[in-house]
Design a protein around this motif. Structure first.
Motif, mmCIF file in Angstrom:
data_model
loop_
_atom_site.group_PDB
_atom_site.id
_atom_site.type_symbol
_atom_site.label_atom_id
_atom_site.label_comp_id
_atom_site.label_asym_id
_atom_site.label_seq_id
_atom_site.Cartn_x
_atom_site.Cartn_y
_atom_site.Cartn_z
ATOM 1 N N PHE A 1 0.675 -1.451 0.554
ATOM 2 C CA PHE A 1 0.232 0.157 0.063
ATOM 3 C C PHE A 1 1.321 1.343 -0.152
ATOM 4 O O PHE A 1 2.302 1.220 0.312
ATOM 5 C CB PHE A 1 -1.113 0.385 1.041
ATOM 6 C CG PHE A 1 -0.629 0.461 2.632
ATOM 7 C CD1 PHE A 1 -0.386 1.529 3.437
ATOM 8 C CD2 PHE A 1 -0.117 -0.504 3.133
ATOM 9 C CE1 PHE A 1 0.642 1.336 4.243
ATOM 10 C CE2 PHE A 1 0.795 -1.295 4.744
ATOM 11 C CZ PHE A 1 1.291 0.529 5.196
ATOM 12 N N PHE B 1 -11.296 -4.995 5.735
ATOM 13 C CA PHE B 1 -10.299 -6.520 5.293
ATOM 14 C C PHE B 1 -11.814 -7.439 4.258
ATOM 15 O O PHE B 1 -10.902 -8.549 3.423
ATOM 16 C CB PHE B 1 -9.982 -7.414 6.380
ATOM 17 C CG PHE B 1 -8.636 -6.358 6.655
ATOM 18 C CD1 PHE B 1 -6.908 -7.436 6.566
ATOM 19 C CD2 PHE B 1 -8.978 -5.639 7.752
ATOM 20 C CE1 PHE B 1 -5.940 -6.050 7.223
ATOM 21 C CE2 PHE B 1 -7.480 -5.438 8.483
ATOM 22 C CZ PHE B 1 -6.620 -5.974 8.247
ATOM 23 N N TYR B 2 -13.020 -7.439 4.627
ATOM 24 C CA TYR B 2 -13.646 -8.195 3.923
ATOM 25 C C TYR B 2 -13.180 -8.052 2.841
ATOM 26 O O TYR B 2 -13.790 -8.524 1.732
ATOM 27 C CB TYR B 2 -14.952 -8.214 4.642
ATOM 28 C CG TYR B 2 -14.862 -8.951 5.646
ATOM 29 C CD1 TYR B 2 -14.409 -10.451 5.774
ATOM 30 C CD2 TYR B 2 -14.909 -8.244 7.581
ATOM 31 C CE1 TYR B 2 -14.095 -10.703 7.330
ATOM 32 C CE2 TYR B 2 -14.978 -9.125 8.543
ATOM 33 C CZ TYR B 2 -14.591 -10.544 8.634
ATOM 34 O OH TYR B 2 -14.406 -10.745 9.416
ATOM 35 N N ARG B 3 -13.414 -6.801 2.307
ATOM 36 C CA ARG B 3 -13.995 -6.175 0.524
ATOM 37 C C ARG B 3 -12.705 -6.955 -0.371
ATOM 38 O O ARG B 3 -12.881 -7.548 -0.819
ATOM 39 C CB ARG B 3 -13.744 -4.700 0.710
ATOM 40 C CG ARG B 3 -14.380 -4.088 -0.601
ATOM 41 C CD ARG B 3 -15.287 -3.165 -0.598
ATOM 42 N NE ARG B 3 -15.240 -2.359 -1.851
ATOM 43 C CZ ARG B 3 -15.916 -0.790 -2.083
ATOM 44 N NH1 ARG B 3 -16.094 -0.655 -1.431
ATOM 45 N NH2 ARG B 3 -16.603 -1.138 -3.555
ATOM 46 N N ASN B 4 -11.380 -6.889 0.329
ATOM 47 C CA ASN B 4 -10.175 -6.719 -0.620
ATOM 48 C C ASN B 4 -10.706 -8.877 -0.186
ATOM 49 O O ASN B 4 -10.191 -9.127 -1.404
ATOM 50 C CB ASN B 4 -8.747 -7.104 0.183
ATOM 51 C CG ASN B 4 -9.021 -5.398 -0.027
ATOM 52 O OD1 ASN B 4 -8.960 -4.536 -0.180
ATOM 53 N ND2 ASN B 4 -8.581 -4.614 1.109
ATOM 54 N N TRP B 5 -11.045 -9.486 0.436
ATOM 55 C CA TRP B 5 -11.123 -10.740 0.289
ATOM 56 C C TRP B 5 -12.138 -10.967 -0.343
ATOM 57 O O TRP B 5 -12.314 -11.959 -1.730
ATOM 58 C CB TRP B 5 -11.438 -11.581 1.791
ATOM 59 C CG TRP B 5 -10.225 -11.220 2.518
ATOM 60 C CD1 TRP B 5 -9.217 -11.824 2.517
ATOM 61 C CD2 TRP B 5 -9.669 -11.394 3.883
ATOM 62 N NE1 TRP B 5 -7.956 -11.262 3.347
ATOM 63 C CE2 TRP B 5 -8.761 -11.293 4.687
ATOM 64 C CE3 TRP B 5 -11.635 -11.033 5.144
ATOM 65 C CZ2 TRP B 5 -8.795 -10.967 5.629
ATOM 66 C CZ3 TRP B 5 -10.397 -11.258 6.558
ATOM 67 C CH2 TRP B 5 -9.099 -10.794 6.461
ATOM 68 N N GLN B 6 -13.446 -10.554 -0.175
ATOM 69 C CA GLN B 6 -14.017 -10.958 -1.363
ATOM 70 C C GLN B 6 -13.253 -10.606 -3.392
ATOM 71 O O GLN B 6 -14.083 -11.305 -3.637
ATOM 72 C CB GLN B 6 -15.510 -9.768 -1.480
ATOM 73 C CG GLN B 6 -16.092 -10.125 -2.508
ATOM 74 C CD GLN B 6 -18.134 -9.580 -2.169
ATOM 75 O OE1 GLN B 6 -17.826 -8.842 -0.921
ATOM 76 N NE2 GLN B 6 -18.762 -9.248 -2.943
ATOM 77 N N ASN B 7 -13.143 -9.775 -3.341
ATOM 78 C CA ASN B 7 -12.475 -9.410 -4.274
ATOM 79 C C ASN B 7 -11.536 -10.020 -4.984
ATOM 80 O O ASN B 7 -11.239 -11.113 -6.216
ATOM 81 C CB ASN B 7 -11.632 -8.053 -4.602
ATOM 82 C CG ASN B 7 -12.448 -6.479 -4.550
ATOM 83 O OD1 ASN B 7 -13.258 -6.969 -4.150
ATOM 84 N ND2 ASN B 7 -11.569 -6.174 -4.177
ATOM 85 N N LEU B 8 -10.765 -10.839 -4.006
ATOM 86 C CA LEU B 8 -10.126 -12.182 -4.439
ATOM 87 C C LEU B 8 -10.591 -13.467 -4.742
ATOM 88 O O LEU B 8 -10.603 -14.630 -5.444
ATOM 89 C CB LEU B 8 -9.425 -12.682 -3.284
ATOM 90 C CG LEU B 8 -8.417 -13.642 -3.061
ATOM 91 C CD1 LEU B 8 -6.949 -13.624 -4.328
ATOM 92 C CD2 LEU B 8 -7.697 -14.366 -1.452
ATOM 93 N N ASP C 1 -12.399 -12.933 -8.160
ATOM 94 C CA ASP C 1 -10.777 -12.621 -9.166
ATOM 95 C C ASP C 1 -10.756 -13.650 -10.320
ATOM 96 O O ASP C 1 -10.648 -14.844 -9.939
ATOM 97 C CB ASP C 1 -9.204 -11.855 -8.267
ATOM 98 C CG ASP C 1 -8.973 -11.917 -10.000
ATOM 99 O OD1 ASP C 1 -8.888 -11.607 -11.138
ATOM 100 O OD2 ASP C 1 -7.305 -10.827 -9.484
ATOM 101 N N SER D 1 -7.502 -15.354 -9.770
ATOM 102 C CA SER D 1 -6.897 -16.012 -9.424
ATOM 103 C C SER D 1 -7.324 -17.555 -9.042
ATOM 104 O O SER D 1 -7.632 -18.187 -9.346
ATOM 105 C CB SER D 1 -7.643 -15.678 -7.475
ATOM 106 O OG SER D 1 -7.226 -13.977 -7.272
ATOM 107 N N THR E 1 -5.940 -17.963 1.544
ATOM 108 C CA THR E 1 -5.625 -16.662 2.374
ATOM 109 C C THR E 1 -7.126 -16.918 2.739
ATOM 110 O O THR E 1 -7.340 -16.244 4.039
ATOM 111 C CB THR E 1 -5.970 -16.065 1.099
ATOM 112 O OG1 THR E 1 -4.593 -15.773 0.495
ATOM 113 C CG2 THR E 1 -6.512 -14.705 1.987
#
Length: 146
Positions: free
Chosen positions: A71, A100-107, A110, A113, A121
């Motif tokens: 970041f 943190f959850y939004r980034n994990w959802q994006n993962l 994706d 991925s 993760t």
């Protein structure tokens, strides 16, 4: 193999790669410090970068290293806010911060991925606490409702 810094909530350890990632060492979150600095990317263009510095190193390492983080904080205050969230995440007695959850959802969503990265993760511990993000309505979903 560790090619980037990993924050292991289950153990409370931060894992740092050594060399090409074939070796690593770990320290407790309390033995890691965050630093920020302004650097020049071209004439007259400055941006802020963040570094993590372990306070302890293995005896076999004859050099001390600081690790850049992915970041790029706009201000020292924004870096400190994120570092506070990371420390909150590492405290197993507290719920995982919703940010943190939004980034994990994006993962999860994706297409590039791999399943291996997703499984590594997104552990069962995270799923158990996860109020994922409702993109349509622009808000977090509480566990009680899904």
């Amino acid at each position: 193999m560790y090619v980037s810094i990993r924050f292991e909530r289950k153990t409370g350890l931060v894992i740092f790669p050594i060399g090409n990632g074939d070796k690593h060492f770990s320290v407790g979150i309390e033995d890691v410090e965050l630093y920020t600095s302004k650097v020049s990317s071209s004439k007259g263009v400055m941006h802020r970068v963040a570094f993590l510095a372990p306070k302890k190193f293995p005896k076999t390492m004859w050099w001390q290293k600081i690790y850049t983080v992915s970041f790029m904080p706009r201000t020292p205050e924004s870096a400190q806010i994120l570092w506070t969230e990371v420390n909150h995440y590492m405290d197993k007695t507290k719920p995982i911060p919703k940010g943190f959850y939004r980034n994990w959802q994006n993962l999860l969503e994706d297409r590039e991925s791999t399943e291996e990265v997703k499984k590594e993760t997104l552990t069962p511990e995270l799923y158990a606490q996860a109020p994922f993000y409702d993109r349509k309505n622009g808000k977090y979903l509480d566990k009680e409702f899904w």
